[in-house]
Design a protein around this motif. Structure first.
Motif, PDB file in Angstrom:
ATOM      1  N   LEU B  45      17.988  35.538  -0.853  1.00 22.98           N
ATOM      2  CA  LEU B  45      19.079  36.445  -0.506  1.00 22.98           C
ATOM      3  C   LEU B  45      19.218  37.587  -1.513  1.00 22.98           C
ATOM      4  CD1 LEU B  45      21.943  34.039   0.673  1.00 22.98           C
ATOM      5  CD2 LEU B  45      20.615  35.583   2.094  1.00 22.98           C
ATOM      6  N   THR B  46      19.028  37.289  -2.795  1.00 25.42           N
ATOM      7  CA  THR B  46      19.318  38.297  -3.820  1.00 25.42           C
ATOM      8  C   THR B  46      18.080  39.001  -4.361  1.00 25.42           C
ATOM      9  OG1 THR B  46      19.237  36.662  -5.584  1.00 25.42           O
ATOM     10  CG2 THR B  46      21.368  37.048  -4.574  1.00 25.42           C
ATOM     11  N   PHE B  67      23.575  41.353  -3.323  1.00 23.83           N
ATOM     12  CA  PHE B  67      22.826  41.934  -2.208  1.00 23.83           C
ATOM     13  C   PHE B  67      23.810  42.688  -1.328  1.00 23.83           C
ATOM     14  CE2 PHE B  67      24.048  39.184   1.379  1.00 23.83           C
ATOM     15  CZ  PHE B  67      24.508  38.047   0.739  1.00 23.83           C
ATOM     16  N   THR B  68      23.264  43.560  -0.518  1.00 28.24           N
ATOM     17  CA  THR B  68      24.103  44.333   0.403  1.00 28.24           C
ATOM     18  C   THR B  68      23.614  44.069   1.808  1.00 28.24           C
ATOM     19  OG1 THR B  68      24.412  45.997  -1.301  1.00 28.24           O
ATOM     20  CG2 THR B  68      24.920  46.660   0.943  1.00 28.24           C
ATOM     21  N   HIS B  69      24.558  43.774   2.692  1.00 30.86           N
ATOM     22  CA  HIS B  69      24.179  43.533   4.080  1.00 30.86           C
ATOM     23  C   HIS B  69      25.048  44.384   4.993  1.00 30.86           C
ATOM     24  CE1 HIS B  69      22.433  41.582   7.470  1.00 30.86           C
ATOM     25  NE2 HIS B  69      23.575  41.075   7.879  1.00 30.86           N
ATOM     26  N   LYS B  70      24.393  45.199   5.793  1.00 29.00           N
ATOM     27  CA  LYS B  70      25.082  46.123   6.706  1.00 29.00           C
ATOM     28  C   LYS B  70      26.183  46.899   5.978  1.00 29.00           C
ATOM     29  CE  LYS B  70      23.858  43.575  10.842  1.00 29.00           C
ATOM     30  NZ  LYS B  70      24.240  42.548  11.801  1.00 29.00           N
ATOM     31  N   GLU B 175      18.260  36.419   8.014  1.00 31.06           N
ATOM     32  CA  GLU B 175      19.041  37.509   8.591  1.00 31.06           C
ATOM     33  C   GLU B 175      20.297  36.950   9.266  1.00 31.06           C
ATOM     34  OE1 GLU B 175      18.272  40.362   7.726  1.00 31.06           O
ATOM     35  OE2 GLU B 175      19.572  41.602   8.987  1.00 31.06           O
ATOM     36  N   ARG B 178      22.791  35.985   6.603  1.00 29.50           N
ATOM     37  CA  ARG B 178      23.522  37.150   6.080  1.00 29.50           C
ATOM     38  C   ARG B 178      24.610  37.582   7.065  1.00 29.50           C
ATOM     39  NH1 ARG B 178      18.208  39.130   5.132  1.00 29.50           N
ATOM     40  NH2 ARG B 178      17.537  38.663   3.011  1.00 29.50           N
ATOM     41  N   ASP B 179      24.255  37.613   8.349  1.00 29.39           N
ATOM     42  CA  ASP B 179      25.234  37.990   9.381  1.00 29.39           C
ATOM     43  C   ASP B 179      26.439  37.062   9.330  1.00 29.39           C
ATOM     44  OD1 ASP B 179      23.819  40.096  10.402  1.00 29.39           O
ATOM     45  OD2 ASP B 179      22.883  38.952  12.025  1.00 29.39           O
ATOM     46  N   LEU B 182      28.671  37.606   6.340  1.00 23.01           N
ATOM     47  CA  LEU B 182      29.438  38.834   6.556  1.00 23.01           C
ATOM     48  C   LEU B 182      30.608  38.565   7.500  1.00 23.01           C
ATOM     49  CD1 LEU B 182      29.351  41.976   5.989  1.00 23.01           C
ATOM     50  CD2 LEU B 182      28.229  42.163   8.209  1.00 23.01           C
TER      51      LEU B 182
END
Lengths: 84, 268
Positions: B45-46, B67-70, B175, B178-179, B182
């Motif tokens: 993830l990172t 980390f950055t997601h969307k 993925e 991460r979704d 979020l």
């Protein structure tokens, strides 16, 4: 049920290479909590893997992981040996 | 969490846990049994955005990554691998303290798909503390090889929390993970964890304690869980509540530092 209780032995008496099913847990407090967290609950199948050279601790296979238990702790777990 | 303002949490994270969260960053605590591939998930993830150190005052390793997601920045905190959150060791205490008092936006519990029975114990314990939980069933590739099938949807329904299947080593399912983080961190999904019911006597005692605890805890953690620990006779929790939740200590950082000095020490 009565038959099962007759077969009950403490886990510490289980010979290396044999398996047993957990019946009851006499341990209390933090030791009990720890054993429960490691998956030692009634009906669990435990296999005695091997004893250390001086006879304590002993390695047991519990739910897919090998865990070393001291004789004093293993004594508090009553099991029913399984005949292969 | 909503009840604690952001600056206050940043200060708490910094002072008590040695974690520097930036404004707007969602904090994710990563929990799991040893050998579940938790660190693989963390790395996946990172990537290289990591920082390692120690927990303040403990010889327990601490890894943080971002980390950055969307467009949403995240701070991921890797907790020590533990079987339980009832503190038997420094590792377990660190993990528990962070989930209880660090106010993470989400706690991600990583479990080994080939040893669900043992692993779900920790997931249930986390679900007793907080509603903000996501379950990551890792090592799906190994489970497949062993002929183990896992009903992810059924598990999610039964537990009342989002469940994601991953094979972090193969970069599968990340993925979706991460979704999911979020969605829970931003409130798009509100998990409603399954509540474990105890014996009638215990439930009776909980129902007497819960209404008294709720106003004291101000929504920081579930009163039901604190009631259970009090019934357990877990004194460490009371000490920790004092250490992490005393208002003065939070508002005045110099005060909390002074308290660490022995009171009998002669002043220069």
């Amino acid at each position: 049920m009565a038959e099962k209780v007759q077969n009950a032995i403490p886990l510490s008496e289980l010979a290396p290479g044999s398996k047993a099913k957990v019946l009851t847990l006499f341990a209390e407090g933090m030791v009990r909590r720890r054993l429960l967290d490691l998956g030692v609950v009634p009906q669990t199948i435990i296999e005695c893997i091997r004893r250390s050279p001086i006879g304590d601790p002993t390695a047991y296979r519990i739910r897919g992981t090998t865990i070393g238990l001291r004789r004093d702790d293993a004594k508090q777990i009553m099991v029913e040996p399984l005949v292969e | 969490m909503s009840c604690m303002c952001i600056e206050k949490r940043t200060e708490l994270l910094h002072h008590k846990f040695g974690i520097a969260a930036l404004a707007g960053q969602k904090v994710v605590a990563l929990a799991g049994n040893p050998n579940t591939g938790k660190s693989t998930v963390f790395n996946a993830l990172t990537g290289l955005n990591q920082h390692t150190g120690n927990w303040p005052g403990k010889t327990v390793g601490n890894a943080q990554g971002t980390f950055t997601h969307k467009g949403q920045p995240f701070l991921l905190v890797d907790l020590p691998g533990t079987y339980s959150l009832l503190p038997n060791s420094a590792d377990e205490q660190v993990a528990r303290d962070f989930i209880c008092f660090g106010q993470p936006d989400v706690t991600l519990v990583v479990v080994d798909a080939t040893a669900m029975e043992r692993n779900l114990n920790l997931a249930l314990q986390v679900m007793e503390i907080t509603d903000q939980v996501v379950l990551c069933v890792n090592l799906m590739d190994e489970a497949k090889r062993k002929g183990i099938e896992i009903d992810i949807e059924g598990l999610s329904k039964k537990l009342g929390i989002p469940v994601v299947a991953t094979a972090a080593r193969q970069k599968q399912g990340l993925e979706e993970l991460r979704d999911c983080l979020l969605d829970v961190a931003c409130g798009n999904i509100t998990p409603v964890p399954f509540t474990l019911r105890y014996s009638q006597e215990v439930e009776q005692a909980i129902s007497e304690l819960e209404p008294k605890l709720t106003p004291l805890l101000k929504g920081t953690m579930k009163a039901r869980w604190v009631a259970l620990r009090l019934l357990d006779g877990d004194d460490t929790l009371l000490e920790d509540i004092e250490r992490y939740m005393t208002e003065e200590a939070l508002q005045d950082p110099s005060l909390s530092r002074e308290r660490e000095v022995s009171p009998s020490w002669p002043q220069a």
